[in-house]
Design a protein around this motif. Structure first.
Motif, PDB file in Angstrom:
ATOM      1  N   GLU A 159       0.818  -1.216   0.000  1.00  0.00           N
ATOM      2  CA  GLU A 159       0.000   0.000   0.000  1.00  0.00           C
ATOM      3  C   GLU A 159       0.849   1.263   0.000  1.00  0.00           C
ATOM      4  O   GLU A 159       0.532   2.245  -0.684  1.00  0.00           O
ATOM      5  N   GLY A 160       1.936   1.260   0.758  1.00  0.00           N
ATOM      6  CA  GLY A 160       2.799   2.431   0.798  1.00  0.00           C
ATOM      7  C   GLY A 160       3.443   2.710  -0.544  1.00  0.00           C
ATOM      8  O   GLY A 160       3.568   3.869  -0.966  1.00  0.00           O
ATOM      9  N   GLN A 161       3.835   1.651  -1.251  1.00  0.00           N
ATOM     10  CA  GLN A 161       4.447   1.820  -2.553  1.00  0.00           C
ATOM     11  C   GLN A 161       3.440   2.327  -3.580  1.00  0.00           C
ATOM     12  O   GLN A 161       3.770   3.145  -4.434  1.00  0.00           O
ATOM     13  N   VAL A 162       2.211   1.840  -3.490  1.00  0.00           N
ATOM     14  CA  VAL A 162       1.158   2.317  -4.396  1.00  0.00           C
ATOM     15  C   VAL A 162       0.923   3.809  -4.190  1.00  0.00           C
ATOM     16  O   VAL A 162       0.789   4.573  -5.144  1.00  0.00           O
ATOM     17  N   GLU A 163       0.893   4.227  -2.930  1.00  0.00           N
ATOM     18  CA  GLU A 163       0.695   5.645  -2.621  1.00  0.00           C
ATOM     19  C   GLU A 163       1.840   6.481  -3.197  1.00  0.00           C
ATOM     20  O   GLU A 163       1.618   7.551  -3.769  1.00  0.00           O
ATOM     21  N   ALA A 164       3.052   5.985  -3.060  1.00  0.00           N
ATOM     22  CA  ALA A 164       4.207   6.700  -3.604  1.00  0.00           C
ATOM     23  C   ALA A 164       4.152   6.742  -5.129  1.00  0.00           C
ATOM     24  O   ALA A 164       4.486   7.757  -5.748  1.00  0.00           O
ATOM     25  N   LEU A 165       3.726   5.649  -5.745  1.00  0.00           N
ATOM     26  CA  LEU A 165       3.609   5.601  -7.205  1.00  0.00           C
ATOM     27  C   LEU A 165       2.629   6.666  -7.693  1.00  0.00           C
ATOM     28  O   LEU A 165       2.904   7.383  -8.662  1.00  0.00           O
ATOM     29  N   LEU A 166       1.489   6.754  -7.028  1.00  0.00           N
ATOM     30  CA  LEU A 166       0.490   7.750  -7.429  1.00  0.00           C
ATOM     31  C   LEU A 166       1.032   9.164  -7.251  1.00  0.00           C
ATOM     32  O   LEU A 166       0.758  10.055  -8.061  1.00  0.00           O
ATOM     33  N   THR A 167       1.814   9.371  -6.190  1.00  0.00           N
ATOM     34  CA  THR A 167       2.371  10.702  -5.933  1.00  0.00           C
ATOM     35  C   THR A 167       3.321  11.127  -7.043  1.00  0.00           C
ATOM     36  O   THR A 167       3.220  12.245  -7.561  1.00  0.00           O
ATOM     37  N   VAL A 168       4.236  10.239  -7.444  1.00  0.00           N
ATOM     38  CA  VAL A 168       5.186  10.620  -8.484  1.00  0.00           C
ATOM     39  C   VAL A 168       4.506  10.710  -9.848  1.00  0.00           C
ATOM     40  O   VAL A 168       4.917  11.478 -10.703  1.00  0.00           O
TER      41      VAL A 168
END
Length: 212
Positions: A159-168
């Protein structure tokens, strides 16, 4: 009253400079007076600090006490997302950076708060990278066999990586860059963006452009 600012463009294709220059001028119409435009062409693979015009821009800003820098978008700083974030961090230490496209930082009329927002974003990305190096991906108990082995393939991103992916992605990072950054396939990114049509739509349009 308009504030003096410099602009930095890093183009990939013939004709990009004129198009981006026009968008920069529209962006600055009511806030900034562009005093200098610095332009590197086809330099995505070269770290910003080693580019001729990027270095010239930094020298100009330092010599002329010019605190505001306009760039076309964050993805244009470098092909490698980590290199681009490092360049943004360097700029944010002494200057206020404004993006013509995909600018999600806000505070356009409040430089100090804007720099704080960019700093918070950079800190988050550093924490994310550190956590992904230390924390292995987990597999849900429901996906394990009786002997403890996984059933099927584990989730590509937590979940944390998905959130970071959406941010970038919101920051303008291309799909190809995201695939390299998170070590996932295009189909994985497509599934994640399925719930975010505004981001997926941008990707579909951009896929037709040949990458450098």
């Amino acid at each position: 009253m308009k504030r003096d600012a410099v602009a930095y463009l890093n183009t990939r294709k013939k004709g990009d400079f004129a198009a981006q220059k026009g968008e920069v001028e529209d962006f600055c119409k009511y806030r900034f007076q562009i005093v200098e435009i610095f332009h590197d062409h086809r330099a995505n693979a070269t770290p910003p600090e080693k580019r001729k015009d990027f270095a010239a821009m930094m020298e100009y800003c330092s010599s002329n006490n010019s605190p505001d820098i306009i760039i076309y978008d964050l993805a244009g700083l470098a092909r490698d997302p980590d290199v681009g974030l490092a360049a943004l961090k360097t700029l944010n230490e002494d200057y206020t950076v404004y993006c013509v496209n995909n600018d999600f930082f806000g505070y356009r009329d409040e430089p100090e708060q804007r720099r704080a927002a960019i700093g918070n974003f950079l800190e988050y990305m550093e924490q994310y990278r550190e956590s992904t190096r230390k924390t292995p991906l987990t597999v849900s108990k429901k996906t394990k066999k009786d002997d403890g082995r996984s059933i099927g393939r584990p989730r590509a991103l937590n979940e944390g990586q998905v959130e970071a992916l959406l941010t970038v992605r919101q920051a303008g990072t291309s799909i190809s860059q995201i695939c390299r950054m998170f070590d996932v396939s295009r189909s994985t990114v497509s599934k994640i963006l399925a719930d975010y049509p505004e981001l997926k739509g941008e990707w579909k349009g951009a896929r037709q452009e040949p990458e450098e």
